[in-house]
Design a protein around this motif. Structure first.
Motif, PDB file in Angstrom:
ATOM      1  N   LEU A 216       0.827  -1.207   0.000  1.00 37.83           N
ATOM      2  CA  LEU A 216       0.000   0.000   0.000  1.00 37.83           C
ATOM      3  C   LEU A 216       0.864   1.261   0.000  1.00 37.83           C
ATOM      4  O   LEU A 216       0.571   2.238  -0.678  1.00 37.83           O
ATOM      5  CB  LEU A 216      -0.923   0.002   1.223  1.00 37.83           C
ATOM      6  CG  LEU A 216      -2.017  -1.058   1.218  1.00 37.83           C
ATOM      7  CD1 LEU A 216      -2.807  -1.027   2.521  1.00 37.83           C
ATOM      8  CD2 LEU A 216      -2.983  -0.844   0.054  1.00 37.83           C
TER       9      LEU A 216
ATOM     10  N   ALA B 126      -8.513   8.323  -4.233  1.00 39.42           N
ATOM     11  CA  ALA B 126      -9.117   7.006  -3.999  1.00 39.42           C
ATOM     12  C   ALA B 126      -9.628   6.343  -5.274  1.00 39.42           C
ATOM     13  O   ALA B 126     -10.387   5.387  -5.216  1.00 39.42           O
ATOM     14  CB  ALA B 126     -10.237   7.094  -2.979  1.00 39.42           C
TER      15      ALA B 126
ATOM     16  N   SER C  56      -3.666   1.876  -4.918  1.00 36.56           N
ATOM     17  CA  SER C  56      -3.451   2.760  -3.751  1.00 36.56           C
ATOM     18  C   SER C  56      -2.451   3.882  -3.988  1.00 36.56           C
ATOM     19  O   SER C  56      -1.745   4.289  -3.072  1.00 36.56           O
ATOM     20  CB  SER C  56      -2.987   1.945  -2.538  1.00 36.56           C
ATOM     21  OG  SER C  56      -3.904   0.948  -2.263  1.00 36.56           O
TER      22      SER C  56
ATOM     23  N   ASN D 215      -1.638   7.597  -4.167  1.00 35.01           N
ATOM     24  CA  ASN D 215      -2.258   8.855  -3.746  1.00 35.01           C
ATOM     25  C   ASN D 215      -1.969   9.890  -4.844  1.00 35.01           C
ATOM     26  O   ASN D 215      -0.979  10.623  -4.817  1.00 35.01           O
ATOM     27  CB  ASN D 215      -1.681   9.313  -2.403  1.00 35.01           C
ATOM     28  CG  ASN D 215      -2.441  10.512  -1.859  1.00 35.01           C
ATOM     29  OD1 ASN D 215      -2.959  11.328  -2.618  1.00 35.01           O
ATOM     30  ND2 ASN D 215      -2.504  10.622  -0.549  1.00 35.01           N
TER      31      ASN D 215
END
Ligand code: SF4
Length: 408
Positions: free
Chosen positions: A324, A388, A393, A395
């Motif tokens: 992540l 999102a 994942s 950003n």
């Protein structure tokens, strides 16, 4: 040149690793001869033999670790890589504006090892492909090949890739394919291939369908473990006799964006876990990690001796927090539709990787300048609609804001 972080320079690297290459019996031998003497390493193998794999249907066998030369600052690292047993060097016409090919050509020529190494290079970036017409294609492609031959100081290129293909239609485009085949027939090129960072599974499947290509260079790393379409395509390609070469194996480089996330893992664990994950897939012939110093070469070549995971490497691969926090953009382009301003998000994510992870600000700037203004940083209003939106994942807004701080 000494690496200030590791204290490992060429002399120390050779002292620590050369004995391994000598023991493996690979120095100074052609890849084919060397491969005949080197069976895959077994557990507790005291002789530490490099693991070799067949490169598709070319008849070549090469170590599972090759060298991505793209960002190498010092030809001494290429020399040390050869001396450590590496036999395949990957470059491209547009890396370092041609100087990367030149560096490979100069050192290979100086060492007198042209017949002992495989040189892979790439031509026809997307803008060059768009400029091809029925009238100019043959001459233009011939010119590009001759320019590469001149820079690598050779009369043949072992593997010539079409650079950065994302549209499967390019695979069968006669303007490209027919002229690559002509170059192969003329002996200027030994194997033809495609490099792909985007839409990889469709590109590879099309290559299998067309049946004319010898090699594919594809992005793959452990953050893409759930991409079954890509894994299936790689398997199909290997079965069809296409040599599969892995890139982006470190998910964007050793400098991960969030150092806090890797506090439980030292640098060697990170490198080795990531590379072993890729090379434990036997459908992949070799990988081209882009080591830029002797310490990284030393870490990477170790994998070519033994693919068994150490406990901490296995732990890292199973650690979901790591995946992540990586924020690796796999260039799937699924986020594009989320942007009301039509920003070219995947390319902006790639530019962020060049700057933040490769620390190659020049390449980042150049790639940014190549983007149409209405799709680059200016297009983004920081509305955060894409937040999102990424299945991996990433950003996106945070990375775009980083880029704005650096380049806007
Ligand atoms: S940012 Fe995420 S959704 Fe967009 S291309 Fe990259 S991986 Fe795909």
């Amino acid at each position: 040149m000494e690496n200030s972080k590791t204290g490992l320079n060429r002399r120390k690297f050779l002292a620590s690793s050369l004995s391994c290459a000598v023991a493996a019996g690979v120095m100074g031998l052609s890849p084919r001869i060397a491969s005949a003497q080197n069976a895959p390493a077994k557990e507790n193998d005291k002789e530490r033999k490099l693991i070799y794999r067949e490169f598709g249907k070319t008849g070549w066998k090469i170590p599972i670790i090759s060298m991505g030369v793209m960002r190498v600052p010092d030809p001494g690292i290429i020399k040390a890589a050869y001396e450590a047993g590496i036999r395949h060097f990957d470059t491209a016409a547009n890396y370092q504006y041609g100087r990367n090919e030149q560096m490979v050509g100069n050192i290979v020529d100086k060492m007198g090892i042209r017949d002992k190494v495989i040189i892979g290079s790439k031509i026809l970036i997307p803008a060059q492909r768009e400029a091809l017409t029925e009238k100019n294609a043959e001459e233009r492609i011939d010119q590009l090949i001759d320019a590469t031959l001149h820079r690598i100081k050779s009369d043949y290129i072992d593997v010539l890739y079409v650079h950065d293909v994302s549209n499967p239609e390019d695979i069968s485009d006669p303007l490209i394919l027919d002229n690559l085949k002509k170059a192969k027939k003329a002996g200027k090129v030994r194997a033809i291939g495609i490099s792909t960072h985007t839409n990889m599974s469709s590109v590879i499947n099309k290559m299998v369908e067309v049946g004319e290509y010898d090699a594919v260079l594809t992005a793959i790393n452990f953050t893409m473990a759930d991409d079954t379409e890509l894994h299936n395509a790689i398997e199909k390609a290997a079965k069809a006799g296409i040599g599969v070469v892995a890139m982006k194996t470190m998910a964007g480089g050793a400098n991960w964006p969030n150092p806090e996330s890797r506090r439980n893992y030292d640098a060697q664990t990170v490198t080795r876990a990531a590379l072993k994950w890729v090379m434990n897939n036997e459908n992949i012939a070799t990988s081209i990690p882009g080591f830029t110093n002797y310490q990284h070469l030393s870490d990477d070549i170790e994998i070519a001796y033994n693919l068994d995971y150490a406990p901490n490497e296995r732990k890292l691969l199973e650690d979901n927090n790591i995946k992540l926090s990586m924020g690796f953009c796999r260039q799937c382009r699924q986020c594009l539709a989320s942007c009301p301003y039509n920003s070219e998000i995947p390319t902006l994510m790639r530019i962020h990787m060049y700057a933040a992870q490769y620390a190659d600000f020049y390449l980042a700037r150049r790639t940014l300048d190549e983007l149409p203004k209405n799709r680059g940083l200016q297009a983004c209003t920081s509305c955060d609609t894409c937040l999102a939106e990424c299945a991996n994942s990433v950003n996106i807004p945070e990375k775009i804001n980083d880029l704005k701080l650096m380049y806007a």
